[in-house]
Scaffold this motif. Structure first.
Motif, PDB file in Angstrom:
ATOM      1  N   ALA A  23      57.560  36.769  37.687  1.00 56.53           N
ATOM      2  CA  ALA A  23      56.645  37.859  37.351  1.00 56.53           C
ATOM      3  C   ALA A  23      56.761  38.978  38.375  1.00 56.53           C
ATOM      4  N   ALA A  24      56.856  38.606  39.639  1.00 56.19           N
ATOM      5  CA  ALA A  24      56.952  39.626  40.683  1.00 56.19           C
ATOM      6  C   ALA A  24      58.232  40.440  40.502  1.00 56.19           C
ATOM      7  N   GLU A  25      59.317  39.757  40.177  1.00 52.53           N
ATOM      8  CA  GLU A  25      60.586  40.480  39.988  1.00 52.53           C
ATOM      9  C   GLU A  25      60.506  41.432  38.804  1.00 52.53           C
ATOM     10  N   LEU A  26      59.942  40.926  37.724  1.00 54.85           N
ATOM     11  CA  LEU A  26      59.822  41.753  36.524  1.00 54.85           C
ATOM     12  C   LEU A  26      58.903  42.933  36.780  1.00 54.85           C
ATOM     13  N   ALA A  27      57.793  42.658  37.499  1.00 54.83           N
ATOM     14  CA  ALA A  27      56.822  43.705  37.784  1.00 54.83           C
ATOM     15  C   ALA A  27      57.503  44.837  38.538  1.00 54.83           C
ATOM     16  N   LEU A  28      58.361  44.466  39.436  1.00 56.02           N
ATOM     17  CA  LEU A  28      59.069  45.439  40.246  1.00 56.02           C
ATOM     18  C   LEU A  28      59.894  46.388  39.362  1.00 56.02           C
ATOM     19  N   THR A  29      60.483  45.811  38.350  1.00 57.02           N
ATOM     20  CA  THR A  29      61.300  46.659  37.469  1.00 57.02           C
ATOM     21  C   THR A  29      60.445  47.696  36.762  1.00 57.02           C
ATOM     22  N   ALA A  30      59.145  47.424  36.668  1.00 59.07           N
ATOM     23  CA  ALA A  30      58.261  48.403  36.024  1.00 59.07           C
ATOM     24  C   ALA A  30      57.475  49.177  37.067  1.00 59.07           C
ATOM     25  N   GLY A  31      57.898  49.054  38.318  1.00 58.70           N
ATOM     26  CA  GLY A  31      57.230  49.808  39.387  1.00 58.70           C
ATOM     27  C   GLY A  31      55.859  49.290  39.708  1.00 58.70           C
ATOM     28  N   GLY A  32      55.624  48.036  39.419  1.00 58.63           N
ATOM     29  CA  GLY A  32      54.283  47.523  39.665  1.00 58.63           C
ATOM     30  C   GLY A  32      54.302  46.206  40.407  1.00 58.63           C
ATOM     31  N   GLN A  33      53.135  45.614  40.487  1.00 57.15           N
ATOM     32  CA  GLN A  33      53.051  44.323  41.140  1.00 57.15           C
ATOM     33  C   GLN A  33      51.930  43.502  40.510  1.00 57.15           C
ATOM     34  N   ILE A  34      52.030  42.202  40.760  1.00 55.46           N
ATOM     35  CA  ILE A  34      51.014  41.269  40.282  1.00 55.46           C
ATOM     36  C   ILE A  34      50.205  40.857  41.501  1.00 55.46           C
ATOM     37  N   ASP A  35      48.913  40.755  41.336  1.00 57.86           N
ATOM     38  CA  ASP A  35      48.096  40.281  42.462  1.00 57.86           C
ATOM     39  C   ASP A  35      47.790  38.805  42.229  1.00 57.86           C
TER      40      ASP A  35
ATOM     41  N   GLN B 226      44.821  36.871  25.898  1.00 55.96           N
ATOM     42  CA  GLN B 226      46.264  36.742  25.723  1.00 55.96           C
ATOM     43  C   GLN B 226      46.954  35.999  26.859  1.00 55.96           C
ATOM     44  N   ARG B 227      46.236  35.729  27.904  1.00 54.01           N
ATOM     45  CA  ARG B 227      46.855  35.080  29.062  1.00 54.01           C
ATOM     46  C   ARG B 227      48.061  35.871  29.576  1.00 54.01           C
ATOM     47  N   TYR B 228      47.898  37.183  29.597  1.00 56.32           N
ATOM     48  CA  TYR B 228      48.951  38.032  30.167  1.00 56.32           C
ATOM     49  C   TYR B 228      48.571  38.358  31.609  1.00 56.32           C
ATOM     50  N   LEU B 229      49.588  38.661  32.408  1.00 59.60           N
ATOM     51  CA  LEU B 229      49.324  39.151  33.757  1.00 59.60           C
ATOM     52  C   LEU B 229      49.355  40.669  33.703  1.00 59.60           C
ATOM     53  N   PRO B 230      48.283  41.306  34.188  1.00 59.70           N
ATOM     54  CA  PRO B 230      48.306  42.776  34.232  1.00 59.70           C
ATOM     55  C   PRO B 230      49.145  43.259  35.417  1.00 59.70           C
ATOM     56  N   LEU B 231      49.723  44.423  35.271  1.00 54.47           N
ATOM     57  CA  LEU B 231      50.518  45.030  36.357  1.00 54.47           C
ATOM     58  C   LEU B 231      49.762  46.217  36.925  1.00 54.47           C
ATOM     59  N   ARG B 232      49.818  46.311  38.231  1.00 61.64           N
ATOM     60  CA  ARG B 232      49.159  47.437  38.868  1.00 61.64           C
ATOM     61  C   ARG B 232      50.144  48.153  39.785  1.00 61.64           C
ATOM     62  N   ALA B 233      49.870  49.446  39.949  1.00 60.28           N
ATOM     63  CA  ALA B 233      50.655  50.200  40.936  1.00 60.28           C
ATOM     64  C   ALA B 233      50.178  49.802  42.322  1.00 60.28           C
ATOM     65  N   ALA B 234      50.933  50.231  43.320  1.00 57.15           N
ATOM     66  CA  ALA B 234      50.540  49.917  44.694  1.00 57.15           C
ATOM     67  C   ALA B 234      49.132  50.437  44.962  1.00 57.15           C
TER      68      ALA B 234
ATOM     69  N   HIS C 158      51.660  48.007  31.334  1.00 57.36           N
ATOM     70  CA  HIS C 158      52.585  46.890  31.170  1.00 57.36           C
ATOM     71  C   HIS C 158      51.834  45.588  31.296  1.00 57.36           C
ATOM     72  N   PHE C 159      52.483  44.557  30.878  1.00 61.81           N
ATOM     73  CA  PHE C 159      51.918  43.218  31.066  1.00 61.81           C
ATOM     74  C   PHE C 159      53.073  42.239  31.119  1.00 61.81           C
ATOM     75  N   ILE C 160      52.783  41.085  31.646  1.00 63.30           N
ATOM     76  CA  ILE C 160      53.795  40.029  31.630  1.00 63.30           C
ATOM     77  C   ILE C 160      53.223  38.832  30.884  1.00 63.30           C
ATOM     78  N   THR C 161      53.995  38.367  29.928  1.00 66.63           N
ATOM     79  CA  THR C 161      53.597  37.151  29.227  1.00 66.63           C
ATOM     80  C   THR C 161      54.563  36.049  29.620  1.00 66.63           C
ATOM     81  N   ILE C 162      54.062  34.845  29.665  1.00 61.40           N
ATOM     82  CA  ILE C 162      54.916  33.719  30.045  1.00 61.40           C
ATOM     83  C   ILE C 162      55.170  32.892  28.791  1.00 61.40           C
ATOM     84  N   ALA C 163      56.393  32.968  28.328  1.00 57.98           N
ATOM     85  CA  ALA C 163      56.763  32.189  27.147  1.00 57.98           C
ATOM     86  C   ALA C 163      57.134  30.777  27.561  1.00 57.98           C
TER      87      ALA C 163
END
Lengths: 993, 993
Positions: free
Chosen positions: B536-548, B593-601, B608-613
């Motif tokens: 998730a952290a890697e993917l978040a980075l590609t969208a310029g964001g991060q997961i807390d 939805q059990r998605y992880l939200p992405l936030r900017a710094a 964006h969101f991240i879903t875990i399939a």
């Protein structure tokens, strides 16, 4: 084995394959798939719609606790709506049977007239029940009206009775034994619900609660119509209807309530339908509008053939299966129309032969001339005065006229039209070629077709009993080209639907009949009928029996027009059913199944029947199918029979209170009471002796009780028959039982008549009450519509009064007066005379049919109040007019009649006589007055009155009636009036020619 | 394109192919397919039943005039019942998705815990919602109880939400756009009905009429139960329920009515269910009885393997998808069970590693010894006196005993048991082979499994969160053979259902984990969790964001146990939705939805969101599906948001009167009033200054108003958040809006706390009311059941009182007393103490979690009424006990405490002192009494009281407290009691170790 669930899925797939969408059943109880809004609302308005769905159809009244093998409180309909009707719905339908694995070539599939109407919903349609080897499996209707609104376009509604179809296909005899799905029977799946819901509907439903439900839902429906919400309003109407049905099954609906409830529901249904149509219009018809004729062929541009020599015309109108009665009517109708329309042309032709069968109406016109005759026509131009100027030169008016007519102005000459003088010329109009004439006449003949009840389908401008699907028109070898309502004429005709090539090409007119017959179509009804008689008789012989063509004539006539290729098949039933009254057995056979019963030489019924299939089929299969249907029907009848033998007659009679006779005229029980009272009064009137009164009284008390039996509810034509059977089994005296039976006689034109006086009196009372009541509420028959059978009642009245020696003195108006006093509505004034006139017109027709001259019939008409006397007089009149003396007498009396003014005093004074002729006439008059009395009939009067002929003639020869002296004139007229007065007791002599 | 009608037909065919029969929808309105008698009644009793049907499901409350793209008053369920559950229902279900053309390998199909309960119907079951790329498409339930009756056998109920499935498959975003059938859309077919029925349900339905319907049908149902007719009774219950639902949608149901109506319906439903079950029994179960375990394998007869050397045990219990919380619990449970049960044997073994994932609970036991240790057992025979005769020869008793034990009588010797002397012998019991031991232990471990909520399935004797479907048990290379509830252990394990070979064979214990991982199954939750974080952290980075990871820990924990092979996929949503409050967006993402939200710094939410399939899939497909789901949800939320911004707060608040809080405790409006009153009283109590009262008063008036909003109805976790948003937008002062938000804090263990005093007071009032009310009606939590969240309320109360400086003096019991007075039910007596005890136990746990010794916690427990003081004291006590002086003081005071009897007078008379130590102690006591007061804390007391340590110890060294002279003794005890009295204000010193 095809399970019921397989069948539902198969139909679903079949119809989706033909463009239907699938919806779910309605989620409130409905009595039929028609009530689902996917039908009830969607058939309204111009939007196209194709839908199919299963519908559990709830009929609380059909509850039988699951005991009856064929009747369920909830059965499954599979419903299809095709809107607009697609032009070939029957073929589509047969395709669905094939999809179900039914070999339509091996089975006998027939389309048997059955029209559908729900006055409560303002809905009706024409169509058929579809028979599979005698079993009704489908209702097939061209939906004409719904919610009181005329449907345009027309929808086809196809309703499969799933349980019946599956029982037939699986060969099971109780619905519970149907294999519903693999490993589970219908009974296992739904048996408990069937039992319990029956318990609810018949025994447990709370009456007050359901009354409250009815009112609540009716009120909601009304509010929702006001709120312009047709969808929820419709749902409320359905719930309202279900509450009503529950109350009805519980026997809780009185006559008054039923009438009120129906009015209320009908108004609501109309309100919903109108609102729906408005709303769809407001929404701009989201599904579009159906084009009138989706596959209208191009206008015909084929060249008109021309002939050198006379040729025959073969003309065939192809229709979907006509009702049997219409098959007969159609032949005469096409003849009349052809004759009239050809007569309006100058085309000469030979004999016209008409033929008809369920699917075709045909005419062969022999020797049609190649052309019309030529004609000379006077063509009118301007007035002569305006055609030439002072110099005699043609004016512009004349020049213009000549130019317009394409002739030179010099060709004009003076002609007289309607007394005026004009310029003009004689035009030679050559006859048109025959084909051209026929191309105009024949479509008009098609458009002329009208039936007792007509429908519309997807052919604008046409209206007939059933859809017209093709037209064949061949003049010799040439097609006569025209188009009517999208149908192009041609040389194609359609034979059996199951034939390898259902449409065949006919090469020329002469080949038309041979071609049909080669493909096993017999268009001549008389040929079909005789073939049926021959085949049936042969088959009957193999079973040691015979058919009585006379007593079975009605069913034979009907069957003749139910098939195009009659094939007789012998079937049997279990001898144990012979224990049932024979009338039940034959009624079921004939009325329900159109079978011919077989009898031994002794007249005894045999356990066999003959069914007439339409075309070749697998005889064993068809026989087995028909036998199964008959068995189920007999089982049903036996069930009622056994059950009702145990029921007290009083109990059946008490049910009459729940049967509405007519809204204003009360229940059937009310009517039965009136009949009883009327019968007692008539008995007084004829001075019935005590022994006959002892029969009449108990019979009158039981009058109509069998209408409360399930058997008669099922088989209404057994009314009277069952009364006799049940009364006999209940220990009533034989004479009482017989009187109950006779009370229903005659049931049709050829029926027997009551023999006993008590029976005859009951029968009279029945008919007098019927006529009086319905005239009183203004329900006398109009046109062809006679729902209460008043014409038949009048004929029955006449038949009894004409033939029953002990009742012949009874005057109809006396009976009507008593009946009028018993009605719950005013029935006085002009009414008895109106009824008598109505009866009199039936009498006239009867006598005409017997060959009496119309003038004679008119002459005896004043006597019709006692029809026996009228008829006797008519016969004597015929005899009288056959003798010279009689003719002379009549002429003499007419001579008297003619000279008398409308009002003449009967008094005269012999002292004013001034010629012997006057005295001689008076002397003859006195003598005849003495020789005749109130009971003298025409024959005796004539015998005596022949002595008048001479004196009358002498009187006119020697006496100037219209003397200058008014007193003398009055005196002479008085004498003549007295003569006529003596004669007019017997006849209206003035009517004689 | 697969139309909706195709889909229904496809499902029908699929399930008939799997033995289901097809029935029609219920012909009265139902809220769900479950209510059709084909489910509601047929799941009762022992008869097998397999059925499938479409069911138009009517939810008046979901009426939206057709405006809402996803919500309809009538939607179509496709319902399947498999009874008994067939052992592989999930596989059957996935087969149906494939039949619909859904590529289950490409999509992310998941079974997400979702249990179903209808208290109104006495029905519940455990199961899942099935997700297709994040979209709930099916409810899948193991039906446990219906109509209050336990179901045996258990049925599987599969309910497809057809509109949702079709919208997803067709990629349309409004139900009206569904292609229902070729050429016709859902809107065209049903749009008008949707609108009009919405109008009826929301605006037009007559309230009095529907109340009457409710009563009428309820009465009918009752009568029919008495008449023993469950089928029509059930129909009446359904109609009753529909009337209720209509009234509810019209907002016409008061709290009292709702409670009464539910009770009435529940009782009727129970009556129907019991009656149905009885009736089926009386009918002798026409469909037979389901065998307990249709495919029970043979008893295992495999030979027990024997080992030469220690080996590892791999033990895996295969289950259907466990709820995430159970995945965690299961690992600990299996460890505990294994440890305990192995300890009861003599089989030695090494470390136990436990692993768990949604479909498996596993344990690896290292170094299992080949055999149990041997054992010497003393076996007791007859009493010695009875074993030998006078001659010393063995008696028959001894001979018989020896024979029975299979030893020679000479082997007996005297042995002592419980003090008696018997004959007997020492038996050498060799240890059993490991496999034999494990074959007994492991099935017991399986049977030990218990979850928070347990279900039964077709495995008699087992009861667990979800069905157990396989057991793998390998000791080294050998299977450990046993059978439990029809499941035979073996070497098979199941990997992804979509794998080419879903079952794989494991060769030996050591190969178990590698085999799973080779097939992309990660049984170790911690591995899964860290993989999720990394990916998730890697993917978040590609969208310029991060997961807390901290603030998203809950959803991460949950997702970890929703998959066996986490695959992170990045999705996006339209930036326009960022206009909505961020809490709405993240709540939808996480809760629904059990998605992880992405936030900017900066902390700002990114679109964006991240879903875990679960496992590999077609990322683009799965992303698109999840994005569509989120879009629909955001569209829904945006709809509410825009609509409700325009609604006055009062109007939302007024809706609370229609929301039941609890039957006896009234509506939510009643509760809100109590909270307001309580808050006012607490404000008085703490002397809230006017400026803060100016905030509290309007906030209290609005208390809970947002529960009346559609947004909170949809997303209950936004209670408070929406209050703040709506209040702010409605122009309320920021402080008021904030107080309304704070009133709901803390919402969970790691949540923030109210910062303002008005907010904190409201929050306290809320929790005091909740605890008081529910204790008053006897609804305190039992076991794991805490439906009203009283434990959380107690924790919140503690958190606020512990941390809010301005409220720390507030005593819980004071608040409870005020709250008690406001309840509509009696809430006095013992109740406040019970609540305090309940709160105290939460305090204990909190303090234990903070690392305080249990003894210290017990010592401060008397102070918990003011938790801040209790905690402060606990911290000071820790400090105290870290110093030698402190320890000595504590020891001294405990010494005093120990010698004091339960009841001791505090009075003493210095004149009776006879030693200096007594005087010295009194002097110290006096000095400390002066130095301390009511506000002195433990630290200050201890500082002062350290002067006591010496005198106390001297006293005990020099003075005999228990003197012979009672007066002296009492005097000395009085002195000591006075000392302790001074100290016990701070602690229950007796609890210290």
């Amino acid at each position: 084995m095809l399970t019921m669930q397989d069948a539902l899925i198969t139909l679903t797939r079949y119809w989706t394959g033909h463009g239907c969408m699938i919806v779910q059943p309605m989620n409130t109880e409905v009595g039929a798939g028609t009530l689902n809004p996917a039908t009830a609302l969607r058939v309204l308005g111009p939007e196209p719609w194709r839908v199919a769905y299963a519908e559990p159809s709830v009929r609380p009244d059909d509850s039988r606790y699951g005991d009856n093998p064929n009747r369920l409180q909830t059965h499954t309909q599979f419903q299809v709506i095709l809107k607009p009707e697609p032009g070939d719905p029957q073929e589509l339908y047969l395709g669905s049977l094939s999809a179900l694995g039914i070999d339509v070539c091996a089975h006998d599939v027939r389309f048997v007239e059955d029209n559908w109407a729900s006055p409560a919903l303002g809905a009706w349609g024409l169509g058929w029940e579809v028979w599979l080897d005698g079993l009704e499996i489908t209702q097939f209707t061209y939906f004409q009206q719904s919610g009181g609104m005329t449907l345009d376009p027309v929808s086809v509604e196809i309703t499969y009775g799933m349980e019946r179809i599956i029982m037939a296909l699986q060969g099971v005899s109780h619905f519970e034994d149907i294999a519903y799905a693999p490993g589970i029977s219908y009974g296992e799946a739904f048996g408990q619900a069937e039992y319990e819901m029956s318990r609810y509907y018949l025994d447990e439903a709370d009456i007050a609660a359901n009354r409250a439900l009815f009112d609540t839902y009716a009120a909601e429906a009304g509010r929702l119509i006001d709120a312009r919400l047709p969808v929820p309003a419709h749902a409320c109407v359905l719930k309202c209807s279900q509450a009503f049905n529950v109350l009805d099954a519980r026997g809780a609906i009185s006559t008054t309530e039923r009438a009120q409830a129906f009015t209320r529901m009908r108004n609501l249904a109309h309100g919903v339908a109108e609102l729906w149509a408005q709303r769809r219009a407001e929404l701009g018809y989201p599904l579009g509008t159906a084009t009138a004729s989706p596959s209208a062929p191009e206008e015909v541009t084929a060249p008109m053939p021309s002939l050198d020599a006379p040729a025959d015309l073969a003309f065939e109108i192809g229709v979907e299966e006509l009702p049997p009665a219409e098959v007969t009517r159609a032949a005469e109708a096409i003849r009349a129309s052809l004759v009239e329309r050809l007569a309006a042309t100058r085309l000469r032709h030979g004999d016209i032969t008409v033929l008809s069968a369920p699917r075709r109406i045909a005419a062969i016109v022999a020797g049609v001339q190649p052309c019309e005759d030529d004609e000379e026509q006077a063509i009118r131009g301007p007035r002569l005065s305006a055609a030439y100027d002072a110099d005699g030169n043609p004016t512009n008016a004349a020049l213009g006229f000549a130019r317009g007519q394409g002739i030179d102005v010099t060709g004009l000459r003076p002609l007289t039209f309607n007394g005026g003088t004009y310029t003009g010329f004689i035009k030679h109009v050559p006859g048109r070629p025959a084909a051209q004439v026929l191309a105009a006449v024949l479509p008009a003949v098609v458009a002329d077709l009208r039936a007792e009840r007509n429908m519309r389908w997807n052919a604008p401008g046409l209206s007939y009993s059933r859809p017209i699907r093709w037209v064949l028109a061949l003049l010799g070898p040439h097609p006569v080209p025209f188009t009517i309502a999208g149908i192009a004429s041609g040389r194609l005709t359609w034979v059996h639907r199951t034939a390898p090539e259902p449409a065949i090409t006919v090469t020329d007119a002469a080949g038309y009949l041979p071609a049909l017959r080669a493909h096993k179509i017999e268009p001549d009804a008389s040929v079909r009928r005789s073939r049926i008689l021959t085949e049936a008789a042969e088959l009957a012989l193999t079973a040691g029996g015979q058919i009585d063509p006379e007593s079975e004539h009605a069913v034979i006539d009907e069957v003749t027009n139910l098939v195009e290729d009659p094939v007789a098949i012998l079937g049997s039933f279990d001898t144990s059913y012979l224990d049932l009254p024979a009338d039940i057995l034959t009624t079921v056979m004939k009325k329900h199944q159109r079978y011919l019963p077989l009898r031994a030489a002794s007249g005894e019924l045999l356990p066999h029947f003959i069914t007439i299939a339409n075309g070749e089929c697998d005889h064993d299969l068809v026989r087995a199918g028909n036998e199964a249907v008959l068995r189920a029907r007999y089982e049903d009848a036996a069930f009622f029979w056994r059950a009702e033998l145990a029921r007290p007659l009083d109990e059946m009679k008490s049910r009459l209170a729940q049967l509405t006779f007519e809204t204003q005229l009360g229940s059937v029980a009310d009517r039965a009471s009136r009949i009883a009272a009327l019968a007692a009064a008539l008995a007084d009137r004829v001075g019935l002796p005590d022994d006959e009164r002892a029969v009449l009284r108990p019979a009158a008390e039981l009058a109509k009780f069998d209408l409360g039996s399930a058997m008669v509810t099922e088989l209404p034509s057994l009314a009277g028959v069952m009364a006799r059977e049940y009364a006999r089994h209940a220990g009533q005296p034989a004479a009482v039982a017989e009187a109950l039976f006779e009370a229903e006689l005659p049931r049709h034109a050829r029926d027997t008549l009551p023999r006993s006086r008590p029976g005859a009196i009951l029968a009279l009372a029945d008919r007098l009450d019927l006529l009086t009541g319905l005239f009183a509420i203004g329900a006398e028959p109009t046109g062809s519509s006679d729902p209460f059978g008043l014409r038949r009642a009048a004929l029955g009245l006449l038949a009894i009064l004409r033939t029953h020696p002990g009742l012949s003195q009874l005057a109809i108006t006396e009976g009507l007066a008593i009946a009028a006093a018993l009605q719950p509505v005013p029935a006085g004034g002009q009414l008895p005379e109106d009824v008598l006139d109505f009866v009199g017109r039936r009498f006239d027709q009867l006598m005409l049919d017997q060959g009496h001259p119309a003038a004679s019939i008119r002459a005896v008409r004043p006597l019709v109040d006692t029809p026996a006397r009228a008829e006797q007089t008519l016969q004597q009149l015929a005899g009288l007019l056959r003798t010279p003396e009689g003719q002379e007498l009549a002429a003499a009396i007419q001579r008297v009649r003619r000279i008398l003014p409308a009002v003449t005093s009967l008094s005269f004074d012999p002292t004013l006589f001034d010629s012997p002729a006057e005295h001689a006439l008076q002397a003859a008059l006195d003598k005849i007055s003495e020789a005749t009395g109130p009971d003298t009939d025409l024959r005796h009067f004539a015998a005596a009155a022949s002595a008048l002929t001479g004196p009358i003639n002498d009187f006119f020869d020697q006496v100037l009636v219209m003397a200058d002296d008014p007193a003398v004139k009055a005196n002479r007229l008085g004498l003549l009036a007295s003569v006529y007065h003596l004669a007019e007791r017997y006849l209206d002599w003035g009517q004689l020619p």
